[in-house]
Design an enzyme around this catalytic site. Structure first.
Site, mmCIF file in Angstrom:
data_model
loop_
_atom_site.group_PDB
_atom_site.id
_atom_site.type_symbol
_atom_site.label_atom_id
_atom_site.label_comp_id
_atom_site.label_asym_id
_atom_site.label_seq_id
_atom_site.Cartn_x
_atom_site.Cartn_y
_atom_site.Cartn_z
ATOM 1 N N THR A 191 -4.034 -6.369 1.350
ATOM 2 C CA THR A 191 -3.278 -5.400 2.366
ATOM 3 C C THR A 191 -3.905 -4.161 3.071
ATOM 4 O O THR A 191 -4.400 -3.601 2.135
ATOM 5 C CB THR A 191 -1.852 -5.278 1.824
ATOM 6 O OG1 THR A 191 -0.794 -6.399 1.476
ATOM 7 C CG2 THR A 191 -0.892 -4.296 2.748
ATOM 8 N N GLY A 215 20.466 -22.377 18.651
ATOM 9 C CA GLY A 215 19.124 -22.578 19.302
ATOM 10 C C GLY A 215 18.542 -21.154 19.535
ATOM 11 O O GLY A 215 17.385 -20.866 19.716
ATOM 12 N N GLU A 236 3.545 -9.301 -4.942
ATOM 13 C CA GLU A 236 4.195 -8.368 -6.143
ATOM 14 C C GLU A 236 4.706 -9.402 -7.058
ATOM 15 O O GLU A 236 5.471 -9.115 -7.933
ATOM 16 C CB GLU A 236 5.148 -7.272 -5.863
ATOM 17 C CG GLU A 236 4.588 -5.807 -5.789
ATOM 18 C CD GLU A 236 4.078 -5.521 -4.462
ATOM 19 O OE1 GLU A 236 3.793 -6.363 -3.507
ATOM 20 O OE2 GLU A 236 3.924 -4.389 -4.151
#
Length: 385
Positions: free
Chosen positions: A155, A341, A364
């Site tokens: 990340t 929808g 994690e």
């Protein structure tokens, strides 16, 4: 109890998220990027260092205050929180948990201010939840170390200024033993970051591979100094315990947003001569989501209090992360169902959050890893080794 200053921080964050970030969600999803002005303002508010002690330039929130702040951050796209999440979470906590005082004073202030973005580089192709497959290695060379290996799904890697790299320093040690954490700065010869990953959701939160080819670092970058050699994985586990409570709180924030979107739609969408919220089966979906949300919030708040007093820093965090991440997945699924929808269409918030929420059950530590941690901790407390 929260003092007035912390309440003000949380209230300011709530306003910022709802007035500035929520309106930008569609653009963030379309461009796969956080606008520079939002990043700058977040840094000015101290959000890059809310979990860093004040003596190192942060806001110094304890876990009880942090989860309440993160409830607010979770109300919008997860990419916003991810921008500074690693600074406060698993990357910054490598320093808080394992660094020497000298290292903390040198590295934490630029992380807390947002001058630096930090990444946590543990995961590899064959080493995620199980560290025994970790192959990135570091060898002593003169007065420093040389690191070689590759990391995956890291990340903030495309933006990172520093990487907390975990490498095996004792090739003869089994499993998690013999792993050391290093603070590796971007720009060193041999360190390269791959292209951004194309993910299912969480657009604007960037991940990428990190490659280290004979990267030379001084001995001063070993987290914890000489005493930190071989202790990296223990440091990582303490960081992940904090991160699990944090992610659980993030799930609560997103769950609140999903419930709000569901109630708003059910109260306004007309079918069969009335709003769909008058239909009992729709009411059942709303009731189940509200119950999941209340349970998750109460659990996270309780776990944070025990984390702060030191009475539970392992079992509770895994329980909170496991329950809250599974709960927000259920709530996201119901939100799409309530929208019908429309909930399957790009541009509708619940469609985007449905994709975003899926990742919380993975990082994690997956839900299955949390089950193992929980069960083993219960058995350990019962005397089973």
């Amino acid at each position: 109890m929260l003092d007035d200053e912390v309440r003000q921080i949380i209230a300011a964050t709530r306003r910022f998220v709802r007035e500035r970030v929520v309106p930008a969600e569609a653009a963030i999803d379309d461009t796969d990027a956080i606008p520079a002005d939002l990043r700058r303002e977040a840094a000015e508010m101290g959000l890059f260092g809310f979990a860093v002690p004040e003596e190192y330039g942060g806001l110094g929130l304890d876990m009880s205050a942090e989860v309440r702040l993160v409830f607010e951050l979770g109300y919008t796209t997860p990419a916003f929180r991810s921008m500074f999440g690693t600074n406060n979470g698993i990357a910054g906590h490598v320093l808080l948990e394992g660094a020497t005082e000298e290292q903390k004073k040198a590295y934490l202030p630029p992380i807390a201010s947002g001058e630096w973005t930090a990444s946590f580089a543990l995961t590899e192709e064959n080493a995620g939840s199980d560290p025994s497959g970790l192959t990135t290695a570091a060898r002593r060379d003169g007065d420093g170390w040389v690191i070689s290996g590759s990391k995956r799904f890291i990340t903030n890697a495309p933006l990172a200024d520093v990487f907390m790299v975990f490498a095996r320093t004792d090739p003869d040690a089994a499993g998690a033993r013999g792993i050391t954490a290093f603070m590796v700065e971007r720009g060193l010869p041999g360190l390269t970051v791959g292209p951004k990953d194309h993910k299912m959701g969480q657009a604007g939160a960037w991940t990428a591979d990190v490659h280290l080819d004979e990267v030379r670092v001084p001995a001063s970058t070993v987290i914890g100094g000489e005493e930190g050699v071989g202790r990296g994985y223990a440091t990582a586990m303490r960081c992940l315990a904090h991160g699990r409570v944090h992610i659980a709180a993030l799930c609560v924030g997103l769950a609140q947003r999903l419930l709000d979107e569901s109630v708003s739609y059910a109260a306004s969408r007309v079918q069969g001569g009335g709003v769909i919220g008058t239909h009992q089966l729709v009411q059942g979906l709303l009731a189940d989501s509200a119950t999941d949300l209340y349970a998750a919030r109460a659990l996270v708040t309780d776990v944070a209090a025990h984390y702060d007093d030191g009475s539970d820093t392992r079992l509770g965090p895994s329980c909170a992360k496991y329950f809250a991440s599974e709960a927000v997945g259920r709530i996201a699924d119901r939100a799409v169902q309530i929208h019908g929808g429309a909930g399957y269409m790009r541009g509708v918030p619940v469609e985007r959050f449905y994709r975003d929420a899926r990742l919380f059950r993975i990082y994690e530590g997956t839900s299955q890893i949390q089950q193992i941690v929980i069960a083993r901790e219960l058995l350990r407390n019962a005397g089973v080794r």
